[in-house]
Design a protein around this motif. Structure first.
Motif, PDB file in Angstrom:
ATOM      1  N   ILE A   7       0.848  -1.191   0.000  1.00 51.79           N
ATOM      2  CA  ILE A   7       0.000   0.000   0.000  1.00 51.79           C
ATOM      3  C   ILE A   7       0.885   1.243   0.000  1.00 51.79           C
ATOM      4  O   ILE A   7       1.824   1.342   0.795  1.00 51.79           O
ATOM      5  CB  ILE A   7      -0.929   0.020   1.231  1.00 51.79           C
ATOM      6  N   ALA A   8       0.593   2.160  -0.890  1.00 47.80           N
ATOM      7  CA  ALA A   8       1.297   3.440  -0.933  1.00 47.80           C
ATOM      8  C   ALA A   8       0.377   4.521  -0.401  1.00 47.80           C
ATOM      9  O   ALA A   8      -0.829   4.503  -0.678  1.00 47.80           O
ATOM     10  CB  ALA A   8       1.724   3.771  -2.361  1.00 47.80           C
ATOM     11  N   ILE A   9       0.925   5.452   0.370  1.00 47.27           N
ATOM     12  CA  ILE A   9       0.131   6.554   0.911  1.00 47.27           C
ATOM     13  C   ILE A   9       0.863   7.875   0.715  1.00 47.27           C
ATOM     14  O   ILE A   9       2.031   8.015   1.076  1.00 47.27           O
ATOM     15  CB  ILE A   9      -0.167   6.361   2.419  1.00 47.27           C
ATOM     16  N   PHE A 100       4.392   2.023   1.751  1.00 48.91           N
ATOM     17  CA  PHE A 100       5.280   2.945   1.046  1.00 48.91           C
ATOM     18  C   PHE A 100       4.748   4.358   1.274  1.00 48.91           C
ATOM     19  O   PHE A 100       3.671   4.708   0.772  1.00 48.91           O
ATOM     20  CB  PHE A 100       5.315   2.617  -0.447  1.00 48.91           C
ATOM     21  N   LEU A 101       5.467   5.140   2.056  1.00 52.70           N
ATOM     22  CA  LEU A 101       5.005   6.483   2.417  1.00 52.70           C
ATOM     23  C   LEU A 101       5.713   7.548   1.596  1.00 52.70           C
ATOM     24  O   LEU A 101       6.944   7.586   1.515  1.00 52.70           O
ATOM     25  CB  LEU A 101       5.253   6.743   3.903  1.00 52.70           C
ATOM     26  N   CYS A 102       4.922   8.410   0.991  1.00 54.45           N
ATOM     27  CA  CYS A 102       5.451   9.539   0.234  1.00 54.45           C
ATOM     28  C   CYS A 102       5.715  10.681   1.219  1.00 54.45           C
ATOM     29  O   CYS A 102       4.796  11.144   1.899  1.00 54.45           O
ATOM     30  CB  CYS A 102       4.426   9.964  -0.810  1.00 54.45           C
ATOM     31  N   VAL A 127       8.132  -0.538   6.418  1.00 54.49           N
ATOM     32  CA  VAL A 127       7.839   0.839   6.014  1.00 54.49           C
ATOM     33  C   VAL A 127       8.959   1.343   5.121  1.00 54.49           C
ATOM     34  O   VAL A 127      10.144   1.194   5.453  1.00 54.49           O
ATOM     35  CB  VAL A 127       7.701   1.776   7.240  1.00 54.49           C
ATOM     36  N   TYR A 128       8.580   1.924   3.984  1.00 55.01           N
ATOM     37  CA  TYR A 128       9.547   2.515   3.057  1.00 55.01           C
ATOM     38  C   TYR A 128       9.185   3.979   2.855  1.00 55.01           C
ATOM     39  O   TYR A 128       7.998   4.319   2.741  1.00 55.01           O
ATOM     40  CB  TYR A 128       9.517   1.802   1.701  1.00 55.01           C
ATOM     41  N   LEU A 336      15.239   6.412   0.266  1.00 58.07           N
ATOM     42  CA  LEU A 336      14.141   5.466   0.389  1.00 58.07           C
ATOM     43  C   LEU A 336      14.662   4.316   1.251  1.00 58.07           C
ATOM     44  O   LEU A 336      15.005   3.261   0.769  1.00 58.07           O
ATOM     45  CB  LEU A 336      13.738   4.963  -0.995  1.00 58.07           C
ATOM     46  N   LYS A 337      14.757   4.585   2.553  1.00 64.51           N
ATOM     47  CA  LYS A 337      15.397   3.632   3.457  1.00 64.51           C
ATOM     48  C   LYS A 337      14.383   2.592   3.932  1.00 64.51           C
ATOM     49  O   LYS A 337      13.323   2.952   4.424  1.00 64.51           O
ATOM     50  CB  LYS A 337      15.962   4.363   4.669  1.00 64.51           C
TER      51      LYS A 337
END
Length: 341
Positions: A7-9, A100-102, A127-128, A336-337
């Protein structure tokens, strides 16, 4: 063997976008949480918070837990993330997803750690972090170093992030204290000074979205309700597009001058790339009519964008998740750790 949900947010001040890889689905929800003033109890978040707020007692208030690119309330941010995860994917109720957090390029290590902890507590397996500027550049096809540098201007409700990106890596990132709320406040100040009419922030935002333009072609109008300070009574007023242009032009001009300074401070080779590739406008505030044209005329640099600039970052996240592992350009980036709790 179950497939891990991804999931990307794109977490914003006013609204958040989610993308679910397994369903190729996008979800948008308001970034608000309803909280008890006396106990701090969190009653609801997202769409549920917006729908239930008017039905609750005055004991409850609405807050925006993620403001100006950072956490303003940890518990509320955790609740919002948990709600976004569950509402976007049924599978996430049974399987902890990879999240995946923007994030803004100007996020500090402390802020990043707090957001990471909130995401883990909200139910993420891993978490990325993907810089917002990289996601936006990726959405517009700038994923290869051979294309050279491109400037991204991500304009949110609380803050703007001006960055230079090359080959999916952020070269420079700068926070500019200008955003949608500054435009709203300019409209409020102008109506008060010119007509003695007091509008609230919600009304100003409606005016901006409906008739806001830096180059009004006619005399569009919208009728709004506010306080007439001469009579101290509630009244209706017709606001014109020319009123809005008069209000917002000075603050937008100041914003563009800040972009110009950032451009001038960049290395010559990067400046040459930007003049070749252009500036990408993203975020909800970028929807202001005439903004692209104004920047192009002032800076003499082409402006790139779409009809839905607020979706650019999440579209880039979608592209990243879909291509990750298929190309050398889609590895874990320098910022992008991967976080393993």
């Amino acid at each position: 063997m179950s497939v891990i949900e991804k999931i990307a947010i794109d977490l914003g001040t006013r609204s958040s976008f989610c993308y679910v890889n397994s369903q190729d689905k996008f979800v948008k929800e308001p970034s608000i949480v309803v909280v008890s003033k006396s106990t701090g109890y969190i009653a609801a978040a997202g769409n549920k918070a917006k729908k239930s707020y008017d039905k609750l007692s005055k004991e409850y208030i609405q807050i925006e837990p993620f403001k100006n690119g950072s956490i303003s309330d940890y518990d509320a941010t955790e609740k919002l993330l948990n709600t976004l995860i569950k509402n976007s994917s049924e599978r996430s109720k049974f399987i902890r997803p990879d999240l995946f957090l923007c994030v803004p390029g100007i996020l500090s290590d402390v802020e990043e750690k707090a957001l990471f902890e909130a995401a883990k507590q909200a139910g993420a397996r891993k978490v990325y972090f993907i810089p917002q500027s990289v996601a936006v550049a990726l959405a517009m096809g700038f994923d290869d170093p051979s294309y050279g540098a491109v400037m991204t201007v991500c304009m949110g409700a609380g803050i703007s992030d001006v960055s230079t990106v090359m080959g999916m890596r952020t070269i420079t990132a700068k926070a500019i204290d200008f955003a949608g709320t500054d435009i709203d406040n300019a409209i409020i100040r102008n109506l008060h000074a010119k007509y003695g009419f007091l509008a609230d922030n919600e009304t100003a935002e409606v005016i901006k979205k409906d008739i806001g333009s830096l180059y009004p072609s006619g005399n569009e109008q919208i009728q709004v309700v506010g306080l007439d300070q001469k009579t101290d009574t509630t009244s209706r007023m017709n606001v014109t597009s020319r009123d809005v242009a008069e209000a917002v032009s000075p603050v937008v001009n100041g914003f563009v001058e800040m972009i110009k300074k950032h451009l001038c401070d960049s290395p010559p080779d990067v400046v040459a790339d930007i003049y070749k590739n252009g500036i990408i406008l993203a975020g909800g505030t970028a929807m202001l009519k005439g903004l692209s044209e104004f920047i192009e005329k002032t800076l003499e640099v082409k402006v790139l964008g779409t009809t839905e600039p607020e979706r650019l970052a999440i579209e880039g996240m979608r592209k990243y998740i879909g291509n990750r592992g298929n190309s050398k350009n889609y590895g874990i980036l320098n910022r992008l750790k991967k976080k393993v709790g």
